[in-house]
Scaffold this active site. Structure first.
Site, PDB file in Angstrom:
ATOM      1  N   LYS A  29      41.330  36.904  39.623  1.00  0.00           N
ATOM      2  CA  LYS A  29      39.904  37.163  39.666  1.00  0.00           C
ATOM      3  C   LYS A  29      39.108  35.781  40.783  1.00  0.00           C
ATOM      4  CE  LYS A  29      39.046  40.217  36.552  1.00  0.00           C
ATOM      5  NZ  LYS A  29      38.161  41.630  37.078  1.00  0.00           N
ATOM      6  N   GLU A  42      29.368  39.314  34.629  1.00  0.00           N
ATOM      7  CA  GLU A  42      29.848  39.882  33.432  1.00  0.00           C
ATOM      8  C   GLU A  42      31.258  39.610  33.117  1.00  0.00           C
ATOM      9  OE1 GLU A  42      32.246  42.190  35.879  1.00  0.00           O
ATOM     10  OE2 GLU A  42      30.166  41.539  36.156  1.00  0.00           O
ATOM     11  N   SER A  58      48.902  40.448  37.339  1.00  0.00           N
ATOM     12  CA  SER A  58      47.313  40.038  37.478  1.00  0.00           C
ATOM     13  C   SER A  58      46.909  38.685  36.703  1.00  0.00           C
ATOM     14  CB  SER A  58      46.468  41.133  37.117  1.00  0.00           C
ATOM     15  OG  SER A  58      46.630  41.592  36.001  1.00  0.00           O
TER      16      SER A  58
END
Length: 397
Positions: A94, A116, A381
């Protein structure tokens, strides 16, 4: 990407094939239009690229390793590499996107950031870059997710962010996104909304995919070093909204020899009524500002998704992935909660790596994919620290 326009790239109207666009209330138009008009010139500038690359190297810790998982490879009779996005600062991919977007926000003169988050990884990554750049940060998170991802809530608060629970609907990611969009409508001039996935109105899906494309860029040269080839036979990644998968696929989109496998959360079973397998259950419609595939009733009401993984608990996929599904460029498969948890423990035992439950969905696909004798890259991830409570409650280890 190839020199000719790619059939998988966004077009000048903001569409990937028939998916995408900007379906937004009039009050959001100035915010989105300002981004659309400026993002390409800003992010392609030498000054931006220099700072972005430097922060990815010195702050995020890139390049992340491409790790040959030898025991996993032996088990499946394939050459399996794990792209170690779990080793990024903040514990997931991210941060690649939040670094890019905070630099963009600064270039646009914004003073405040909203975001969010589902699993909390994007929220933590946003809070992190806001602390780095000295900007005010508000993160919306579904109330249910604040309870099942408590450590990430506290990390955000330590970093100085305000975490606002979303109390509507299923109190998960889609509801947090709704609340963040409402906030942005009320604060159009000084606020930038850092969307965490390849979802939302144009230009977000394209912009986020570009920031995450560093993943596949590294895979190519790392594979060349290790295997004397740039292209693997297959890339596997989990898809909720789909930013980690977009990043892992990006530089292979125009390479038909590379099979792209997208893994969705099948929850308690695709047809159990407790699932987030959008491509199996979804139809075309509008979700969070773009035309895409989403789970909805006949009269267009969003069906509540379910996944044991907070990051995959989303009722749609981004238009980038909807187009890959529609054209058949990527194959989509569903993995249940149980299969994902088993895969997470398997990889922990075989490789000494506890994966995030999102990533465990991608790893579970090794069980059914045709991989014998192939060179496969699984995008790991995120790391499993944030999911220890879920592993403990599941308990079968």
């Amino acid at each position: 990407m190839s020199k000719h326009p790619s059939p998988f790239a966004v077009d000048e109207r903001g569409y990937f094939g028939k998916f995408g666009g900007a379906y937004i209330p009039e009050m959001l138009y100035p915010n989105v239009e300002e981004l659309r008009e400026n993002y390409e010139s800003i992010i392609s500038s030498e000054a931006f690229q220099t700072q972005f690359t430097q922060l990815l190297k010195d702050y995020v810790g890139r390049p992340t390793p491409l790790y040959l998982a030898s025991r996993l490879s032996e088990k499946y009779g394939a050459t399996i590499y794990l792209k170690r996005e779990d080793l990024c600062h903040t514990g997931a991919h991210k941060v690649n996107n939040t670094i890019g977007q905070i630099l963009l926000a600064k270039a646009l003169g914004k003073k405040r950031i909203i975001a969010e988050t589902g699993a909390g990884q994007h929220g933590v990554a946003t809070a992190t870059v806001c602390a780095l750049m000295g900007m005010e940060c508000t993160v919306y998170m579904g109330k249910l997710d604040t309870e099942r991802q408590r450590p990430n809530v506290e990390r955000m608060k330590i970093l100085g962010a305000e975490v606002r629970p979303a109390l509507s609907g299923s109190q998960t990611l889609k509801d947090a996104t709704n609340e963040a969009l409402r906030h942005w409508i009320s604060h159009p001039v000084d606020t930038h909304y850092i969307i965490g996935s390849v979802v939302g109105p144009h230009p977000y899906p394209d912009m986020v995919a570009r920031f995450q494309s560093v993943i596949s860029d590294e895979i190519r040269w790392q594979l060349r070093e290790k295997e004397n080839r740039e292209n693997p036979d297959m890339v596997i990644a989990c898809v909720g909204g789909g930013s980690n998968a977009a990043g892992a696929y990006y530089h292979f989109l125009d390479e038909p020899s590379v099979e792209l496998v997208a893994v969705e959360a099948a929850g308690l079973g695709i047809h159990s009524g407790k699932s987030a397998a959008t491509t199996a259950l979804g139809t075309e419609g509008i979700l969070h500002g773009s035309r895409t595939l989403l789970m909805q009733t006949k009269d267009g009401q969003v069906i509540e998704p379910h996944s044991i993984s907070a990051g995959l608990d989303y009722p749609g996929i981004g238009p980038f992935h909807a187009h890959l599904f529609d054209t058949g460029r990527a194959s989509f498969t569903g993995v249940t909660d149980e299969e994902a948890m088993q895969a997470g423990v398997l990889v922990s035992r075989l490789e000494g790596i506890i994966p995030a439950i999102e990533s465990a969905h991608a790893l579970a696909a090794l069980e059914s994919a045709d991989i014998k004798g192939k060179t496969v890259v699984v995008n790991l991830s995120g790391r499993g620290d944030k999911d220890l409570e879920t592993y403990i409650r599941w308990g079968k280890y």
